[in-house]
Motif scaffolding. Sequence first.
Motif, PDB file in Angstrom:
ATOM      1  N   ALA A   5       5.295   1.780  -2.017  1.00 12.58           N
ATOM      2  CA  ALA A   5       4.270   2.279  -2.932  1.00 12.58           C
ATOM      3  C   ALA A   5       4.886   2.775  -4.237  1.00 12.58           C
ATOM      4  O   ALA A   5       4.370   2.491  -5.333  1.00 12.58           O
ATOM      5  CB  ALA A   5       3.489   3.412  -2.255  1.00 12.58           C
ATOM      6  N   ILE A   6       6.008   3.500  -4.149  1.00 11.08           N
ATOM      7  CA  ILE A   6       6.659   4.008  -5.365  1.00 11.08           C
ATOM      8  C   ILE A   6       7.169   2.848  -6.223  1.00 11.08           C
ATOM      9  O   ILE A   6       7.003   2.834  -7.458  1.00 11.08           O
ATOM     10  CB  ILE A   6       7.801   4.960  -4.984  1.00 11.08           C
ATOM     11  CG1 ILE A   6       7.234   6.211  -4.325  1.00 11.08           C
ATOM     12  CG2 ILE A   6       8.639   5.344  -6.202  1.00 11.08           C
ATOM     13  CD1 ILE A   6       8.289   7.125  -3.738  1.00 11.08           C
ATOM     14  N   LEU A   7       7.811   1.853  -5.595  1.00 14.98           N
ATOM     15  CA  LEU A   7       8.291   0.685  -6.346  1.00 14.98           C
ATOM     16  C   LEU A   7       7.129  -0.073  -6.979  1.00 14.98           C
ATOM     17  O   LEU A   7       7.242  -0.587  -8.110  1.00 14.98           O
ATOM     18  CB  LEU A   7       9.087  -0.239  -5.419  1.00 14.98           C
ATOM     19  CG  LEU A   7      10.442   0.276  -4.962  1.00 14.98           C
ATOM     20  CD1 LEU A   7      11.081  -0.694  -3.974  1.00 14.98           C
ATOM     21  CD2 LEU A   7      11.376   0.472  -6.152  1.00 14.98           C
ATOM     22  N   GLY A   8       5.989  -0.177  -6.262  1.00 16.79           N
ATOM     23  CA  GLY A   8       4.831  -0.864  -6.822  1.00 16.79           C
ATOM     24  C   GLY A   8       4.278  -0.156  -8.046  1.00 16.79           C
ATOM     25  O   GLY A   8       3.907  -0.801  -9.035  1.00 16.79           O
ATOM     26  N   MET A  66       8.646  -2.451 -17.909  1.00 18.42           N
ATOM     27  CA  MET A  66       9.551  -2.491 -16.766  1.00 18.42           C
ATOM     28  C   MET A  66       9.685  -3.926 -16.264  1.00 18.42           C
ATOM     29  O   MET A  66       8.802  -4.754 -16.489  1.00 18.42           O
ATOM     30  CB  MET A  66       9.015  -1.602 -15.635  1.00 18.42           C
ATOM     31  CG  MET A  66       8.947  -0.115 -15.980  1.00 18.42           C
ATOM     32  SD  MET A  66      10.554   0.648 -16.141  1.00 18.42           S
ATOM     33  CE  MET A  66      11.024   0.752 -14.434  1.00 18.42           C
ATOM     34  N   PRO A  67      10.805  -4.239 -15.589  1.00 16.74           N
ATOM     35  CA  PRO A  67      10.926  -5.589 -14.998  1.00 16.74           C
ATOM     36  C   PRO A  67       9.951  -5.722 -13.820  1.00 16.74           C
ATOM     37  O   PRO A  67      10.309  -5.511 -12.663  1.00 16.74           O
ATOM     38  CB  PRO A  67      12.392  -5.642 -14.552  1.00 16.74           C
ATOM     39  CG  PRO A  67      12.808  -4.224 -14.383  1.00 16.74           C
ATOM     40  CD  PRO A  67      12.028  -3.436 -15.384  1.00 16.74           C
ATOM     41  N   ASN A  68       8.697  -6.075 -14.142  1.00 12.39           N
ATOM     42  CA  ASN A  68       7.619  -6.048 -13.159  1.00 12.39           C
ATOM     43  C   ASN A  68       7.889  -6.942 -11.960  1.00 12.39           C
ATOM     44  O   ASN A  68       7.608  -6.565 -10.814  1.00 12.39           O
ATOM     45  CB  ASN A  68       6.296  -6.471 -13.829  1.00 12.39           C
ATOM     46  CG  ASN A  68       6.025  -5.672 -15.090  1.00 12.39           C
ATOM     47  OD1 ASN A  68       6.308  -6.130 -16.188  1.00 12.39           O
ATOM     48  ND2 ASN A  68       5.502  -4.462 -14.945  1.00 12.39           N
ATOM     49  N   LEU A  69       8.426  -8.139 -12.211  1.00 10.48           N
ATOM     50  CA  LEU A  69       8.631  -9.083 -11.123  1.00 10.48           C
ATOM     51  C   LEU A  69       9.597  -8.517 -10.071  1.00 10.48           C
ATOM     52  O   LEU A  69       9.336  -8.608  -8.869  1.00 10.48           O
ATOM     53  CB  LEU A  69       9.162 -10.408 -11.678  1.00 10.48           C
ATOM     54  CG  LEU A  69       9.466 -11.487 -10.625  1.00 10.48           C
ATOM     55  CD1 LEU A  69       8.198 -11.861  -9.864  1.00 10.48           C
ATOM     56  CD2 LEU A  69      10.088 -12.717 -11.285  1.00 10.48           C
ATOM     57  N   VAL A  70      10.690  -7.893 -10.538  1.00 14.18           N
ATOM     58  CA  VAL A  70      11.695  -7.372  -9.606  1.00 14.18           C
ATOM     59  C   VAL A  70      11.113  -6.242  -8.767  1.00 14.18           C
ATOM     60  O   VAL A  70      11.275  -6.199  -7.531  1.00 14.18           O
ATOM     61  CB  VAL A  70      12.947  -6.903 -10.384  1.00 14.18           C
ATOM     62  CG1 VAL A  70      13.938  -6.242  -9.430  1.00 14.18           C
ATOM     63  CG2 VAL A  70      13.585  -8.060 -11.120  1.00 14.18           C
ATOM     64  N   ILE A 101       7.930  -5.502  -8.156  1.00 18.02           N
ATOM     65  CA  ILE A 101       6.853  -5.961  -7.259  1.00 18.02           C
ATOM     66  C   ILE A 101       7.444  -6.724  -6.082  1.00 18.02           C
ATOM     67  O   ILE A 101       6.974  -6.602  -4.936  1.00 18.02           O
ATOM     68  CB  ILE A 101       5.837  -6.832  -8.044  1.00 18.02           C
ATOM     69  CG1 ILE A 101       5.140  -6.007  -9.126  1.00 18.02           C
ATOM     70  CG2 ILE A 101       4.792  -7.421  -7.088  1.00 18.02           C
ATOM     71  CD1 ILE A 101       4.350  -4.829  -8.590  1.00 18.02           C
ATOM     72  N   LEU A 102       8.492  -7.514  -6.336  1.00 17.66           N
ATOM     73  CA  LEU A 102       9.121  -8.276  -5.258  1.00 17.66           C
ATOM     74  C   LEU A 102       9.733  -7.345  -4.202  1.00 17.66           C
ATOM     75  O   LEU A 102       9.499  -7.521  -2.987  1.00 17.66           O
ATOM     76  CB  LEU A 102      10.201  -9.191  -5.832  1.00 17.66           C
ATOM     77  CG  LEU A 102      10.995 -10.034  -4.815  1.00 17.66           C
ATOM     78  CD1 LEU A 102      10.065 -10.981  -4.072  1.00 17.66           C
ATOM     79  CD2 LEU A 102      12.110 -10.801  -5.514  1.00 17.66           C
ATOM     80  N   LEU A 103      10.470  -6.336  -4.642  1.00 18.36           N
ATOM     81  CA  LEU A 103      11.064  -5.400  -3.685  1.00 18.36           C
ATOM     82  C   LEU A 103       9.998  -4.570  -2.976  1.00 18.36           C
ATOM     83  O   LEU A 103      10.123  -4.256  -1.790  1.00 18.36           O
ATOM     84  CB  LEU A 103      12.063  -4.474  -4.402  1.00 18.36           C
ATOM     85  CG  LEU A 103      13.380  -5.129  -4.811  1.00 18.36           C
ATOM     86  CD1 LEU A 103      14.258  -4.151  -5.572  1.00 18.36           C
ATOM     87  CD2 LEU A 103      14.135  -5.637  -3.587  1.00 18.36           C
ATOM     88  N   ALA A 104       8.917  -4.203  -3.702  1.00 18.91           N
ATOM     89  CA  ALA A 104       7.828  -3.462  -3.071  1.00 18.91           C
ATOM     90  C   ALA A 104       7.185  -4.292  -1.963  1.00 18.91           C
ATOM     91  O   ALA A 104       6.844  -3.779  -0.886  1.00 18.91           O
ATOM     92  CB  ALA A 104       6.787  -3.057  -4.120  1.00 18.91           C
ATOM     93  N   SER A 105       7.054  -5.584  -2.204  1.00 22.30           N
ATOM     94  CA  SER A 105       6.471  -6.456  -1.186  1.00 22.30           C
ATOM     95  C   SER A 105       7.386  -6.563   0.038  1.00 22.30           C
ATOM     96  O   SER A 105       6.919  -6.557   1.185  1.00 22.30           O
ATOM     97  CB  SER A 105       6.225  -7.855  -1.783  1.00 22.30           C
ATOM     98  OG  SER A 105       5.372  -7.768  -2.908  1.00 22.30           O
ATOM     99  N   ILE A 106       8.707  -6.644  -0.220  1.00 22.43           N
ATOM    100  CA  ILE A 106       9.653  -6.741   0.896  1.00 22.43           C
ATOM    101  C   ILE A 106       9.601  -5.489   1.769  1.00 22.43           C
ATOM    102  O   ILE A 106       9.525  -5.569   3.010  1.00 22.43           O
ATOM    103  CB  ILE A 106      11.079  -6.987   0.369  1.00 22.43           C
ATOM    104  CG1 ILE A 106      11.171  -8.384  -0.263  1.00 22.43           C
ATOM    105  CG2 ILE A 106      12.105  -6.835   1.495  1.00 22.43           C
ATOM    106  CD1 ILE A 106      12.498  -8.647  -0.938  1.00 22.43           C
TER     107      ILE A 106
END
Length: 698
Positions: free
Chosen positions: A294-297, A305-309, A311-316
Amino acid sequence: MDNAFSLRSLMSPNALRQMAAPILIVMILAMMVLPLPAFLLDLFFTFNISMSIMVMLVSMYTRRPLDFSVFPTVLLVTTLLRLSLNVASTRIVLLEGHTGPDAAGKVIEAFGHFLVGGNTAVGLVVFTILTVINFVVITKGAGRIAEVSARFTLDAMPGKQMAIDADLNAGLIDDKEAKRRRAEIGQESDFYGAMDGASKFVRGDAVAGILILLINVAGGLIVGVMQHDMALSQAAENYTLLTIGDGLVAQIPALIISVAAGLVVSRVGDEGEIGGQVVRQVFANPTIMMLTAAILGVLGLIPGMPNLVFILLASIFGGLAWWRMKHPPEKEEEVKKPTPEAVAQATEASQEASWNDVSPVDVLGLEVGYRLIPMVDKAQDGELLKRIRGLRKKFAQEVGFLAAPVHIRDNLELKPNAYRVALKGVEVGSGEAYPGQLLAINPGRVAGTLSGRETTDPAFGLPAVWIDAGQREQAHALGYTVVDASTVVATHLNHVILEHAAELLGRQETQALLDHIGKDSPKLVEDLVPKQLPIATVQRVLQNLLEEGVNIRDMRTITEVLAEHAPHVQDALELTSRVRQALGRAIVQGLFPGDAEVQVLALDPTLERVLMQAVSAGGGEGGAIEPGLADTLLKQTMALAERQESTGLPPVLLVPAPLRWLLSRFLRRSVPSLKVVANTEVPENRMIRVTGMVGAAG
């Protein structure tokens, strides 16, 4: 045949394993002095890197630090290997560096060009950063952990040893397990101490790497410009790149070894390898991973911010949390924490504690080391067993009651030749005996010395020597008193029993003594206990007599005196005084046999008057002596008692009856050989002569 056998034994796997370490050390030292071709340098540099990787992997899969106890030695060997390679590569760099970037081998060339792109400045920065990380961060932290662990382990050793002894005494472990645990505790302390010292190797290696880099750069410039007529820029490029490649080749394995050292000393518990512990403890809670996702999202939705990075880690992390919630680690929890039902079943299956588990403390015990077991072994007709039976019988005849039997057991915690006498579980005497040898005791007047193991007589503290049996005649000729090992132990045991006779007379022994007297005088005992006196008072009176060395063999007289005075006197001290008066003839006879003069010490009349006033002020309870007067009284009594003993006479102080108990209690501890006798205890037909006056001027 012999040569073939020797060659076969040298080529055996066991012999080759034993020779591997010496051969490796010799090769490492040889690299410092012998020139190596570039190919061998590549081979050894690759071997160094592979060794560092292997050591790090072993440290990661080690469950306990002691499972990798050879790590301090490995740390020393790998450090020495890196330094030897530095010396060998320096020789080649300075000799062949003018020929090109591959002068010192392909490994150094690859590290100088591929890792830093052939840029000298970048190479220097990378090398400096690696050195700082290794020297300041990892090595310093690992060394501090090892230092603190060694200190705490050493401080905790006594408590751990006591815990092992408690488990051994409780029967939870056997002797082999106790020895294994003690050895493990010692190895743990040695390991952390060695790791504390071994971390200094890595720290020194980092400093040496910096110095070698500077020396190689300066030396390369001098050699290239002065000897090979190279341009300064060309010499700087060639030698600096080669030196940086050499430094990186050495520093990266050093960093890996330092990481391995940190992994080993920072291990806590022995639940498994580090990877398994990290997975179980860091990624076990799905709530934490969900909050992290949630915090990473939220951070990924912030503009710029590097949104893709994010969001990707938040999903993982969100996916890991969902998977952990669907597959909780039930089996691991069941293994680690038994269910209440299993605990209840185990409790029911275990045997309930009972009063049979409470073992009484032996009144009198003798513990022996394993080399003294034949002396007390019934199957081997141990000589000491016969002597103990004899001294117990002698004690009953001389003192007047039957003491508790001596319980003999072996104790592996004692030294092999040591023994210990325990009274109600507490040690009251100890010593050493050597079966097959003789103890030559110096009574004070011997004509020479003997060769042997010098010691002191355990019973009386006299100087003595343990000698071989063949020296018996020589010892007798020189004036020594010679006794064998079993006599030494028996005499010491007899001395301890006599010294603690009062403590050996318990309630059970007192009742048995009265029952024995009651066989001949049943009416006397029946009227006394419990009608006139409780058995506790009778026991206290008998103990008072034994504490001052008065035997209680004449129980008929003692019982009659107690029966006579019990109706109007119930105080144990007063009753003791009345009994001593009745036993006066026996007391004096024991000190001065026959009809010889009673040569005693006495009190100065002035001192006697002062002490009588103190007793009167105390209301008959003994009173108190002024400190200055007490010190003077004690010093003069000790001096006069020593003078009396030097003449061969027993030190006896004759005092008025009201002062006897006060002075006896006061002087007993400082002058144990002194006997305090009341003037009412001396028979009228004995002649008294005063040999010294306590408290007299001068």
